[in-house]
Design an enzyme around this catalytic site. Structure first.
Site, PDB file in Angstrom:
ATOM      1  CG  ASP A  78      46.594  44.414   9.855  1.00 34.39           C
ATOM      2  OD1 ASP A  78      47.387  43.807  10.601  1.00 34.39           O
ATOM      3  OD2 ASP A  78      46.141  43.933   8.812  1.00 34.39           O
ATOM      4  CD  GLU A  79      42.161  43.614   8.097  1.00 37.04           C
ATOM      5  OE1 GLU A  79      41.316  43.925   7.253  1.00 37.04           O
ATOM      6  OE2 GLU A  79      42.928  42.651   7.983  1.00 37.04           O
ATOM      7  CB  VAL A  80      42.771  44.062  16.692  1.00 33.32           C
ATOM      8  CG1 VAL A  80      42.636  43.176  17.921  1.00 33.32           C
ATOM      9  CG2 VAL A  80      44.231  44.339  16.370  1.00 33.32           C
ATOM     10  CG  HIS A  90      45.932  39.538  10.592  1.00 30.58           C
ATOM     11  ND1 HIS A  90      45.361  39.054   9.441  1.00 30.58           N
ATOM     12  CD2 HIS A  90      45.427  40.780  10.768  1.00 30.58           C
ATOM     13  CE1 HIS A  90      44.554  39.971   8.931  1.00 30.58           C
ATOM     14  NE2 HIS A  90      44.562  41.023   9.712  1.00 30.58           N
TER      15      HIS A  90
END
Ligand SMILES: *[C@@H]1O[C@H](CO)[C@@H](O)[C@H](O)[C@H]1NC(C)=O
Ligand SMILES: *[C@@H]1O[C@H](CO)[C@@H](O)[C@H](O)[C@H]1NC(C)=O
Ligand SMILES: *[C@@H]1O[C@H](CO)[C@@H](O)[C@H](O)[C@H]1NC(C)=O
Ligand SMILES: *[C@@H]1O[C@H](CO)[C@@H](O)[C@H](O)[C@H]1NC(C)=O
Ligand SMILES: *[C@@H]1O[C@H](CO)[C@@H](O)[C@H](O)[C@H]1NC(C)=O
Ligand SMILES: *[C@@H]1O[C@H](CO)[C@@H](O)[C@H](O)[C@H]1NC(C)=O
Ligand SMILES: *[C@@H]1O[C@H](CO)[C@@H](O)[C@H](O)[C@H]1NC(C)=O
Length: 536
Positions: A331-333, A270
């Site tokens: 989060d969400e790598v 992100h």
């Protein structure tokens, strides 16, 4: 609760046939979120705006003075009086006199700023046996006084040009210490005025943490003094930014309302918007053996990046934000870019990290946490649940933010607390997901301690946060889409567990609260066909 749903289904099919019959009759003078203990009485007093005043008998400070002036305006707005008298019960209750003064008794010196697990207890007495004819709000902490002022303001029932207030005694305190609302100012920029409006509404719902997801892939509105290029090259425009003065204004506005500002700078994923202003930070992605020109998560093998992160977070935690905690994201790598990069492949071979990119993420997070552990203010931190899920070694006082799994997040809450970590829940409170009809029942049915675990595990649940992600939300619809839906979460986090079991019981109270917020001038959306006095 099913009845309300059924009615909505009918409206969808044959709109218009309900005529003017209000489907939900609002309560009158009920407090939202519901106080822990409230003793009713069958008498009432009258508050006259022209003579009413708050007086202070205990400790005093800027926060208190600011709050009493603020609440005078909230309770008695200048607009012309066109309130109707709608209290049939006033004929059956005894009038005991005019309430011209509410005494505020702060029993210990003011604390300067709100903090995790601060004391928010307060008591209100209106014409009680031990203090007849007068009103008092008392608390050990300024934070309790702030909550008590909000409660008192909600007890006033318009009656012509004056207000009725039921005689009562209230003893109140929050069920959870962490009651947050997350906003995202990267997908869309939110003007400072809108953030302040949202803080007003948070205070009116007794939220105490503004989790500010400041930056993300799409834009970098945060102005760093040490690294001005981040916003110069990463913000949407040079005007879509938060200057140091803007941040200070928001932190102060929140402080005066007993609200912490918890900043989030999410890494290593992100982070697209960080790239232009900080060459070398992001991982160059490759097509075959040549760089493709695109970039992935923060490059974990570039040692310079940890020096940058140290300087960046030092500024964030010493010069901008005053809270002890910072949210580190995690989060969400996405691993595709790391996979494509030959330097990273070489690094992994050299360090015997075979094929498992979550191990590489661990390398990054471990180094980031080392940076955070050495910040001048020794800040605490929160992380999204993936950091825990991936087995990264985190400090024992880390707060793990559970967001996945929707209404089935209990398993994760169990795992996190079994491992001994403190946690907050958001999974069931993603307010950015919308659909047609009554959607708040699911928020009300969700409880952070509803998982299989020991009492000791449940003690580790600090509370939760409603999240409003910004992909489809900007200044035009933030307030309406967030409120009063977030109010539902506010009550779950404040009120006693046995007071928040029935959506049926909450319905008329929520209707009153929505009309109250509308009447105070906020564009909060309706929950069903209805009307408020404040509509016209
Ligand atoms: C005020 O008193 C009336 C009559 O007892 C009651 O109907 C109403 O719910 C009370 N309101 C509150 C907020 O206690
Ligand atoms: C309250 O604080 C705000 C922001 O600092 C300020 O603008 C306002 O004048 C203050 N009001 C009082 C009464 O102190
Ligand atoms: C209710 O009000 C009456 C009259 O003010 C007072 O005598 C009585 O003690 C009150 N009861 C409670 C429980 O506050
Ligand atoms: C900021 O970016 C400009 C190019 O846009 C560059 O010339 C300058 O050196 C950069 N400044 C810093 C401090 O990196
Ligand atoms: C990546 O590898 C190339 C050559 O393969 C080298 O020139 C470059 O300096 C490396 N970059 C990093 C960050 O290690
Ligand atoms: C690399 O990992 C393998 C498997 O875990 C292990 O057997 C080997 O000793 C490791 N080598 C080094 C240099 O750490
Ligand atoms: C607790 O465990 C039981 C038995 O495994 C299961 O049926 C139940 O759904 C679980 N409750 C929650 C809230 O996860």
């Amino acid at each position: 609760m099913k009845a309300a749903l059924a009615v909505v289904a009918v409206w969808v099919g044959v709109s218009g046939v309900m005529g003017s019959i209000p489907q939900v009759k609002p309560t009158v003078g009920q407090v939202w979120p519901s106080p822990q203990m409230q003793q009713p009485n069958n008498t009432y007093m009258i508050v006259r705006p022209e003579t009413f005043k708050f007086t202070t008998t205990g400790h005093d400070c800027d926060i208190l003075r600011n709050a009493t002036q603020r609440y005078m305006k909230i309770m008695f707005p200048d607009k012309g009086s066109r309130r109707s008298s709608i209290q049939p019960w006033s004929k059956t209750k005894a009038f005991t006199g005019y309430l011209d003064e509410v005494t505020i008794n702060l029993m210990a010196p003011c604390e300067e700023k709100p903090y995790n697990d601060m004391d928010e207890h307060y008591q209100i007495k209106i014409d009680s046996p031990d203090a007849q004819g007068i009103g008092t709000i008392m608390a050990q902490s300024i934070w309790g006084i702030l909550r008590g002022l909000e409660t008192f303001s909600q007890m006033l029932i318009p009656d012509g040009s004056a207000f009725m207030v039921n005689t009562t005694q209230i003893m109140d305190f929050p069920r959870f210490g962490h009651r947050g609302l997350m906003l995202d100012t990267s997908r869309h920029y939110l003007p400072v005025a809108v953030l302040k409006e949202n803080l007003d509404l948070m205070a009116m719902n007794k939220f105490n943490v503004f989790h500010w997801h400041v930056v993300d892939d799409q834009s970098f509105p945060y102005v760093s003094t040490a690294f001005p290029n981040l916003s110069k090259l990463g913000a949407y425009t040079e005007r879509h930014i938060y200057t140091p003065a803007d941040v200070a204004e928001i932190v102060e506005y929140a402080r005066l309302r007993g609200i912490r500002v918890l900043p989030e700078f999410d890494t290593p994923g992100h982070t697209q918007s960080w790239g232009p202003g900080q060459p070398g930070l992001l991982t160059p992605c490759y097509t075959g053996s040549v760089p493709s020109g695109t970039f992935g998560p923060i490059n974990p093998i570039n040692e310079d990046n940890y020096k940058f992160l140290k300087d960046f977070f030092t500024e964030v935690t010493t010069q901008r934000f005053t809270d002890h905690y910072v949210h580190l994201g995690g989060d969400e790598v996405s691993f595709n870019c790391w996979q494509s990069n030959p330097n990273i492949t070489a690094y992994m071979a050299e360090h015997n990290i075979t094929g498992d990119y979550s191990k590489l993420e661990q390398v990054y997070i471990t180094k980031l946490l080392d940076v955070i552990a050495h910040l001048p203010n020794k800040n605490g931190y929160l992380v999204w649940q993936e950091v825990f899920d991936n087995g990264v070694e985190i400090a024992s006082d880390t707060i793990v933010h559970v967001w996945k799994g929707g209404s089935t997040a209990g398993e994760e809450m169990n795992k996190v607390t079994k491992a001994g970590y403190q946690t907050i829940l958001s999974s069931c409170w993603y307010l950015n997901y919308i659909n047609y009809g009554v959607d708040w029942h699911a928020y009300y049915d969700c409880d952070p301690t509803n998982f299989n675990g020991t009492d000791a595990q449940k003690q580790l649940v600090l509370g939760g946060e409603a999240c409003m992600w910004g992909e489809f939300v900007d200044r035009t619809n933030l307030i309406a889409r967030t409120w009063p839906r977030a109010s539902v979460v506010a009550e779950k986090l404040w009120s006693a567990i046995d007071q928040t079991q029935s959506t049926d019981a909450a319905t008329p109270r929520l209707e009153e609260h929505r009309c109250r917020l509308l009447g105070r001038g906020y564009g909060v959306e309706p929950l069903w066909p209805s009307f408020c006095e404040a509509d016209i």
